[in-house]
Design a protein around this motif. Structure first.
Motif, PDB file in Angstrom:
ATOM      1  N   LEU A  45       0.832  -1.197   0.000  1.00 48.83           N
ATOM      2  CA  LEU A  45       0.000   0.000   0.000  1.00 48.83           C
ATOM      3  C   LEU A  45       0.870   1.252   0.000  1.00 48.83           C
ATOM      4  O   LEU A  45       0.577   2.242  -0.686  1.00 48.83           O
ATOM      5  CB  LEU A  45      -0.926  -0.006   1.219  1.00 48.83           C
ATOM      6  N   PHE A  46       1.944   1.214   0.793  1.00 46.81           N
ATOM      7  CA  PHE A  46       2.853   2.363   0.861  1.00 46.81           C
ATOM      8  C   PHE A  46       3.506   2.614  -0.499  1.00 46.81           C
ATOM      9  O   PHE A  46       3.575   3.757  -0.960  1.00 46.81           O
ATOM     10  CB  PHE A  46       3.920   2.125   1.926  1.00 46.81           C
ATOM     11  N   CYS A  47       4.000   1.556  -1.146  1.00 42.35           N
ATOM     12  CA  CYS A  47       4.648   1.707  -2.453  1.00 42.35           C
ATOM     13  C   CYS A  47       3.683   2.272  -3.489  1.00 42.35           C
ATOM     14  O   CYS A  47       4.066   3.107  -4.319  1.00 42.35           O
ATOM     15  CB  CYS A  47       5.199   0.357  -2.926  1.00 42.35           C
ATOM     16  N   SER A  48       2.445   1.820  -3.445  1.00 41.45           N
ATOM     17  CA  SER A  48       1.449   2.309  -4.390  1.00 41.45           C
ATOM     18  C   SER A  48       1.201   3.806  -4.199  1.00 41.45           C
ATOM     19  O   SER A  48       1.155   4.575  -5.168  1.00 41.45           O
ATOM     20  CB  SER A  48       0.139   1.534  -4.220  1.00 41.45           C
ATOM     21  N   SER A  49       1.058   4.234  -2.939  1.00 40.91           N
ATOM     22  CA  SER A  49       0.839   5.654  -2.653  1.00 40.91           C
ATOM     23  C   SER A  49       2.074   6.481  -2.999  1.00 40.91           C
ATOM     24  O   SER A  49       1.973   7.601  -3.512  1.00 40.91           O
ATOM     25  CB  SER A  49       0.494   5.843  -1.167  1.00 40.91           C
ATOM     26  N   PHE A  50       3.254   5.916  -2.737  1.00 36.79           N
ATOM     27  CA  PHE A  50       4.500   6.624  -3.039  1.00 36.79           C
ATOM     28  C   PHE A  50       4.643   6.830  -4.547  1.00 36.79           C
ATOM     29  O   PHE A  50       5.025   7.908  -5.009  1.00 36.79           O
ATOM     30  CB  PHE A  50       5.686   5.839  -2.487  1.00 36.79           C
ATOM     31  N   ALA A  51       4.333   5.796  -5.329  1.00 34.87           N
ATOM     32  CA  ALA A  51       4.393   5.921  -6.784  1.00 34.87           C
ATOM     33  C   ALA A  51       3.424   6.987  -7.287  1.00 34.87           C
ATOM     34  O   ALA A  51       3.734   7.750  -8.206  1.00 34.87           O
ATOM     35  CB  ALA A  51       4.092   4.570  -7.441  1.00 34.87           C
ATOM     36  N   GLN A  52       2.249   7.043  -6.668  1.00 34.97           N
ATOM     37  CA  GLN A  52       1.254   8.040  -7.069  1.00 34.97           C
ATOM     38  C   GLN A  52       1.763   9.457  -6.809  1.00 34.97           C
ATOM     39  O   GLN A  52       1.566  10.363  -7.633  1.00 34.97           O
ATOM     40  CB  GLN A  52      -0.056   7.798  -6.319  1.00 34.97           C
ATOM     41  N   SER A  53       2.414   9.659  -5.668  1.00 34.91           N
ATOM     42  CA  SER A  53       2.953  10.988  -5.350  1.00 34.91           C
ATOM     43  C   SER A  53       4.075  11.377  -6.304  1.00 34.91           C
ATOM     44  O   SER A  53       4.244  12.551  -6.642  1.00 34.91           O
ATOM     45  CB  SER A  53       3.446  11.026  -3.899  1.00 34.91           C
ATOM     46  N   LEU A  54       4.858  10.389  -6.757  1.00 31.78           N
ATOM     47  CA  LEU A  54       5.924  10.662  -7.724  1.00 31.78           C
ATOM     48  C   LEU A  54       5.341  11.047  -9.081  1.00 31.78           C
ATOM     49  O   LEU A  54       5.858  11.938  -9.767  1.00 31.78           O
ATOM     50  CB  LEU A  54       6.826   9.436  -7.876  1.00 31.78           C
ATOM     51  N   GLU A  55       4.265  10.370  -9.484  1.00 33.69           N
ATOM     52  CA  GLU A  55       3.629  10.672 -10.760  1.00 33.69           C
ATOM     53  C   GLU A  55       3.123  12.108 -10.796  1.00 33.69           C
ATOM     54  O   GLU A  55       3.095  12.742 -11.857  1.00 33.69           O
ATOM     55  CB  GLU A  55       2.470   9.707 -11.016  1.00 33.69           C
ATOM     56  N   ALA A  56       2.711  12.621  -9.636  1.00 30.21           N
ATOM     57  CA  ALA A  56       2.205  13.992  -9.573  1.00 30.21           C
ATOM     58  C   ALA A  56       3.305  15.008  -9.830  1.00 30.21           C
ATOM     59  O   ALA A  56       3.025  16.191 -10.064  1.00 30.21           O
ATOM     60  CB  ALA A  56       1.566  14.243  -8.201  1.00 30.21           C
ATOM     61  N   ARG A  57       4.554  14.562  -9.790  1.00 30.99           N
ATOM     62  CA  ARG A  57       5.698  15.462 -10.009  1.00 30.99           C
ATOM     63  C   ARG A  57       6.403  15.172 -11.334  1.00 30.99           C
ATOM     64  O   ARG A  57       7.576  15.469 -11.486  1.00 30.99           O
ATOM     65  CB  ARG A  57       6.683  15.335  -8.852  1.00 30.99           C
ATOM     66  N   ALA A  58       5.686  14.550 -12.262  1.00 31.65           N
ATOM     67  CA  ALA A  58       6.246  14.307 -13.598  1.00 31.65           C
ATOM     68  C   ALA A  58       6.419  15.652 -14.308  1.00 31.65           C
ATOM     69  O   ALA A  58       5.666  16.606 -14.037  1.00 31.65           O
ATOM     70  CB  ALA A  58       5.307  13.396 -14.382  1.00 31.65           C
ATOM     71  N   PRO A  59       7.391  15.805 -15.216  1.00 30.36           N
ATOM     72  CA  PRO A  59       8.319  14.768 -15.688  1.00 30.36           C
ATOM     73  C   PRO A  59       9.618  14.677 -14.888  1.00 30.36           C
ATOM     74  O   PRO A  59      10.521  13.953 -15.281  1.00 30.36           O
ATOM     75  CB  PRO A  59       8.590  15.217 -17.122  1.00 30.36           C
ATOM     76  N   ARG A  60       9.708  15.455 -13.801  1.00 35.04           N
ATOM     77  CA  ARG A  60      10.926  15.430 -12.986  1.00 35.04           C
ATOM     78  C   ARG A  60      11.186  14.041 -12.425  1.00 35.04           C
ATOM     79  O   ARG A  60      12.313  13.533 -12.449  1.00 35.04           O
ATOM     80  CB  ARG A  60      10.783  16.448 -11.844  1.00 35.04           C
TER      81      ARG A  60
END
Length: 390
Positions: A207-222
């Motif tokens: 669950l943590f990894c899924s939420s972490f990936a989502q937060s990273l996607e919000a900062r694309a394309p960096r």
């Protein structure tokens, strides 16, 4: 399950440590059940001759519990035998595919006509067609499992993970080791060990990894997150996309879908189209390394592999070990312009996967303080989005 079947499994898979261990556990459980049953019947006899009946219920409960353990161990042995059988079949198909590719290459070489004098250069002939990202995706030929897996985790597994487990993993964002891994100015690596039930294929770490990936996607394309949930791809009989090969195939697909690559120089890299289509793990890793090498310095690539401990069994070890080693090398490669951060999580301790990680790069979830709060997915996502880590 009869003892004859145990003997059959041991003869069929003589060198399989998982089968041996499961068989021993089943035999021990069976003898324990017999012992409990004898104790129960002796207690019943004592009751009829005037003995106390106070402990009879305890014997009865113990007997039922041991019988339940026998059934559990029996199911585990059957599951291990099924996995080993599928591994043997898969290895056979891989051998056939590899031999077929070799034979086809030999035949094409023999049948190619010999031209002692090369034809003169013709300026009207069009140059070799450029290989684009879509062609690379077609060669790999696997769906991007990440979006479906994350949706499945959010909709079906969120309620199955114990609340105390979810609350504890929320503490990760406050962990010094996790913070150091995220904010490191260069590439970095981290392995997180949980202390959870290994029979449940999705944990609080998932669950943590899924939420972490989502937060990273919000900062694309960096930031570019790549994620694979091993626990959702453990049965090669039902799922074609298992093992380390599936990890690197999915990482390539996700990377091609999240960044606009210029692949005009692909032909000069001498990557083998046929080996990529056959799923050769070495050629797939070479392709992934080439793509990562084309990322600019402004990009940080996050490679997240959750539940890696589920691949720490004999039939999966080589592939996942090969991929993990390659990812760690890419991350440590100084000539790579982009930052490459590797995060591996496991619901239980690993041994084979643990080897390349020094102690300071291994975080045990049990070292985190127990959280005295109700877990909240939205709070975790908000904390990740608002934190200064990213």
């Amino acid at each position: 399950m009869m003892f004859e079947e145990i003997e059959l499994f041991l003869q069929t898979f003589p060198n399989d440590d998982n089968i041996n261990e499961a068989s021993i556990d089943l035999v021990v459980a069976a003898f324990a059940a017999i012992e409990s049953a004898i104790g129960f019947f002796i207690q019943s006899v004592l009751k009829r001759i005037g003995g106390s009946i106070l402990k009879r219920g305890e014997y009865e409960k113990e007997a039922l519990d041991t019988l339940g353990k026998v059934q559990c161990k029996s199911d585990l042995l059957i599951r291990q035998a099924k996995n080993s059988s599928m591994w043997m079949v898969s290895k056979g198909f891989q051998t056939i595919s590899r031999d077929r590719a070799v034979y086809l290459n030999i035949i094409s070489t023999i049948s190619r006509p010999v031209s002692p004098n090369p034809p003169p250069y013709d300026s009207t002939v069009e140059p070799e067609q450029c290989i684009g990202p879509q062609e690379l995706l077609d060669w790999i030929g696997v769906p991007n499992a990440a979006s479906d897996d994350r949706k499945l985790i959010s909709e079906r597994w969120q309620m199955r993970v114990p609340l105390n487990e979810q609350a504890q993993v929320e503490q990760l964002i406050r962990s010094t080791q996790f913070k150091d891994w995220v904010v490191a100015g260069t590439s970095s690596q981290l392995l997180i060990h949980g202390e959870y039930d290994g029979q449940r294929y999705v944990s609080g770490l998932s669950l943590f990894c899924s939420s972490f990936a989502q937060s990273l996607e919000a900062r694309a394309p960096r930031f570019i997150p790549l994620i694979f949930f091993c626990g959702l791809h453990t049965d090669p009989d039902m799922d074609l996309h298992t093992r380390g090969r599936a990890v690197i195939q999915n990482f390539i697909c996700q990377l091609l879908c999240q960044f606009d690559f210029d692949t005009r120089s692909f032909a000069s890299e001498k990557l083998d189209e046929h080996l990529i289509q056959l799923g050769d793990i070495g050629e797939l890793c070479r392709l992934f390394q080439w793509l990562v090498g084309k990322l600019p310095q402004s990009v940080v690539l996050f490679c997240l592999i959750d539940g890696v401990g589920y691949y720490e069994r004999k039939e999966f070890e080589y592939d996942i070990g090969f991929v993990v080693e390659k990812l760690l090398r890419i991350s440590a490669e100084k000539k790579t312009q982009a930052g490459v951060k590797i995060l591996l999580t496991s619901s239980s301790r690993t041994t084979y996967i643990r080897q390349p990680f020094p102690d300071e790069l291994v975080l045990c979830i049990e070292s985190l303080a127990r959280a005295n709060m109700v877990p909240s997915k939205s709070r975790l996502e908000r904390q990740l989005n608002e934190s200064q880590l990213l």
